[in-house]
Scaffold this motif. Structure first.
Motif, short mmCIF file in Angstrom:
data_model
loop_
_atom_site.label_atom_id
_atom_site.label_comp_id
_atom_site.label_asym_id
_atom_site.label_seq_id
_atom_site.Cartn_x
_atom_site.Cartn_y
_atom_site.Cartn_z
N LYS A 77 24.56 46.63 -10.94
CA LYS A 77 24.75 45.20 -11.19
C LYS A 77 24.80 44.43 -9.88
CE LYS A 77 25.93 43.97 -15.39
NZ LYS A 77 25.14 43.16 -16.28
N ASP A 78 25.53 44.95 -8.91
CA ASP A 78 25.60 44.29 -7.60
C ASP A 78 24.23 44.23 -6.94
OD1 ASP A 78 28.24 43.49 -7.40
OD2 ASP A 78 28.90 45.32 -6.39
N LYS A 79 23.47 45.31 -7.05
CA LYS A 79 22.14 45.36 -6.43
C LYS A 79 21.21 44.33 -7.08
CE LYS A 79 18.28 48.43 -5.51
NZ LYS A 79 17.66 49.73 -5.76
N LYS A 80 21.25 44.23 -8.42
CA LYS A 80 20.41 43.24 -9.10
C LYS A 80 20.79 41.83 -8.69
CE LYS A 80 19.52 45.96 -13.26
NZ LYS A 80 19.79 46.10 -14.70
N LYS A 81 22.09 41.58 -8.61
CA LYS A 81 22.57 40.25 -8.22
C LYS A 81 22.10 39.90 -6.80
CE LYS A 81 26.77 38.18 -6.67
NZ LYS A 81 28.16 38.41 -6.39
N LYS A 82 22.31 40.82 -5.87
CA LYS A 82 21.92 40.57 -4.48
C LYS A 82 20.42 40.38 -4.35
CE LYS A 82 25.85 42.91 -2.41
NZ LYS A 82 26.34 44.11 -1.73
N GLU A 83 19.67 41.20 -5.08
CA GLU A 83 18.21 41.08 -5.03
C GLU A 83 17.75 39.72 -5.55
OE1 GLU A 83 14.62 43.31 -7.25
OE2 GLU A 83 15.99 44.62 -6.13
N LEU A 84 18.33 39.27 -6.65
CA LEU A 84 17.97 37.96 -7.19
C LEU A 84 18.36 36.84 -6.22
CD1 LEU A 84 18.81 38.27 -10.98
CD2 LEU A 84 16.58 37.79 -9.97
N MET A 85 19.52 36.97 -5.59
CA MET A 85 19.97 35.93 -4.67
C MET A 85 19.13 35.89 -3.40
SD MET A 85 24.10 35.98 -5.17
CE MET A 85 24.44 34.37 -4.46
N GLN A 86 18.57 37.03 -3.01
CA GLN A 86 17.75 37.06 -1.79
C GLN A 86 16.29 36.72 -2.07
OE1 GLN A 86 18.36 40.97 -0.16
NE2 GLN A 86 20.34 40.45 0.73
N ASN A 87 15.75 37.23 -3.19
CA ASN A 87 14.31 37.11 -3.43
C ASN A 87 13.93 36.19 -4.58
OD1 ASN A 87 13.95 39.07 -1.40
ND2 ASN A 87 14.24 40.70 -2.88
N GLY A 88 14.90 35.76 -5.37
CA GLY A 88 14.58 34.94 -6.53
C GLY A 88 14.44 33.47 -6.18
N ASN A 89 13.89 32.72 -7.10
CA ASN A 89 13.82 31.27 -6.95
C ASN A 89 15.18 30.68 -7.28
OD1 ASN A 89 11.09 31.18 -6.29
ND2 ASN A 89 10.48 31.05 -8.44
N LYS A 90 15.68 29.84 -6.40
CA LYS A 90 16.95 29.18 -6.65
C LYS A 90 16.66 27.82 -7.29
CE LYS A 90 21.17 27.61 -4.36
NZ LYS A 90 21.86 27.51 -3.05
N VAL A 91 17.14 27.66 -8.51
CA VAL A 91 16.98 26.40 -9.21
C VAL A 91 18.37 25.88 -9.55
CG1 VAL A 91 14.72 27.04 -10.14
CG2 VAL A 91 16.77 27.46 -11.50
N PHE A 92 18.45 24.59 -9.80
CA PHE A 92 19.72 24.01 -10.19
C PHE A 92 19.61 23.56 -11.63
CE2 PHE A 92 20.05 23.87 -5.64
CZ PHE A 92 21.37 24.27 -5.44
N ALA A 93 20.44 24.18 -12.47
CA ALA A 93 20.45 23.87 -13.89
C ALA A 93 21.67 23.02 -14.20
CB ALA A 93 20.48 25.16 -14.71
N GLU A 94 21.59 22.29 -15.30
CA GLU A 94 22.71 21.46 -15.72
C GLU A 94 23.56 22.24 -16.72
OE1 GLU A 94 23.60 17.36 -18.20
OE2 GLU A 94 21.55 17.85 -17.61
N VAL A 95 24.87 22.23 -16.51
CA VAL A 95 25.78 22.87 -17.46
C VAL A 95 25.82 22.02 -18.72
CG1 VAL A 95 28.15 23.63 -17.88
CG2 VAL A 95 27.16 23.87 -15.60
N THR A 96 25.46 22.63 -19.85
CA THR A 96 25.40 21.88 -21.11
C THR A 96 26.53 22.22 -22.06
OG1 THR A 96 23.92 23.54 -22.04
CG2 THR A 96 22.89 21.63 -20.99
N GLY A 97 27.26 23.28 -21.79
CA GLY A 97 28.36 23.66 -22.68
C GLY A 97 28.77 25.09 -22.43
N GLY A 98 29.37 25.66 -23.44
CA GLY A 98 29.82 27.03 -23.31
C GLY A 98 29.98 27.67 -24.66
N SER A 99 30.01 28.99 -24.66
CA SER A 99 30.24 29.72 -25.90
C SER A 99 31.30 30.79 -25.61
CB SER A 99 28.95 30.35 -26.41
OG SER A 99 28.43 31.26 -25.47
N GLU A 100 32.22 30.91 -26.53
CA GLU A 100 33.29 31.87 -26.38
C GLU A 100 32.80 33.25 -26.77
OE1 GLU A 100 38.07 31.68 -27.23
OE2 GLU A 100 36.74 30.68 -28.61
#
Length: 175
Positions: A77-100
Motif C-alpha cells: 500500500k505504501d509503495k502504491k501511494k508513493k508511486e502515485l504521488m511521484q509519477n501520477g498526475n496531480k489534480v485538484f478535485a472538489e469535496v462533494t460529500g462523504g459516505s459512512e
C-alpha cells in the motif's frame, strides 16, 4: 488536518510487527526445546517434552505468517501511494460529500470516505473519487479542493491525499 503522513497505515503496521514478533518467539522456543532441551533429557520426563516443540511451532507459524502478511500488505500500500504521488498526475478535485463506512467500527464510531469530483478541463469528462476511511466529518470540507494523484495510464488507480485539506478556521470537532 496537520497529521503525520507516516501514520496512515499505523494500525496495520503495529499488528504486523506484534504478530511477527510473537510468531518468531514461539518458533524460537520450539526450536530451542527441540534442539537443546530434548537431546539432553532422557526417561519418562522426556516423553512429555516432545509435545512442546509441536505446540509452540504450530502456534508460532500462523502468527509469523499473519504478521508477515500484514507487513507485506502495508508495504505494498505504501509503495502504491508513493508511486502515485511521484509519477501520477496531480489534480485538484472538489469535496462533494462523504459516505459512512458502516462495516467498520472503531470505538463505537464508523469512519467516513470523502467523496470528490474532478472535471477534466480539456475533455469535460467527470471523474469521481473517494478517499480511504477517515475519522473526520466530511461535511466540514464540502467545496474545498483536495489533491488527488491519478495514474497516467489507468485513471481508476488513484490516491486521495487527505493531508492536502485545509482545516477551516474556528471549527472544532470534539466528538
Amino acid at each position: 488536518m496537520g497529521g503525520n503522513k507516516t501514520k496512515e497505515f499505523l494500525a496495520e503496521r503495529i499488528l504486523g510487527i506484534i504478530f511477527t514478533i510473537l510468531g518468531a518467539v514461539f518458533l524460537a522456543v520450539a526450536l530451542i526445546v527441540a534442539v537443546v532441551v530434548l537431546p539432553n533429557v532422557t526417561g519418562a520426563e522426556g516423553e512429555n517434552l516432545y509435545i512442546l516443540p509441536i505446540v509452540f511451532g504450530s502456534v508460532g507459524t500462523p502468527f509469523l505468517l499473519v504478521g508477515i502478511g500484514f507487513l507485506i500488505f502495508v508495504g505494498a500500500k505504501d509503495k502504491k501511494k508513493k508511486e502515485l504521488m511521484q509519477n501520477g498526475n496531480k489534480v485538484f478535485a472538489e469535496v462533494t460529500g462523504g459516505s459512512e463506512v458502516l462495516n467498520v467500527e472503531v470505538n463505537g464510531r464508523h469512519p467516513w470516505k470523502l467523496e470528490c469530483r474532478y472535471t477534466d478541463p480539456f475533455s469535460g469528462a467527470v471523474y469521481l473519487y473517494s478517499s480511504r476511511g477517515v475519522f473526520m466529518d466530511p461535511y466540514l470540507y464540502i467545496g474545498q479542493q483536495i489533491a488527488v494523484y491519478v495514474d497516467r495510464n489507468d485513471p481508476s488507480k488513484y490516491y486521495v491525499d487527505i493531508q492536502s485539506l485545509q482545516q477551516r478556521e474556528n471549527v472544532y470537532d470534539f466528538r
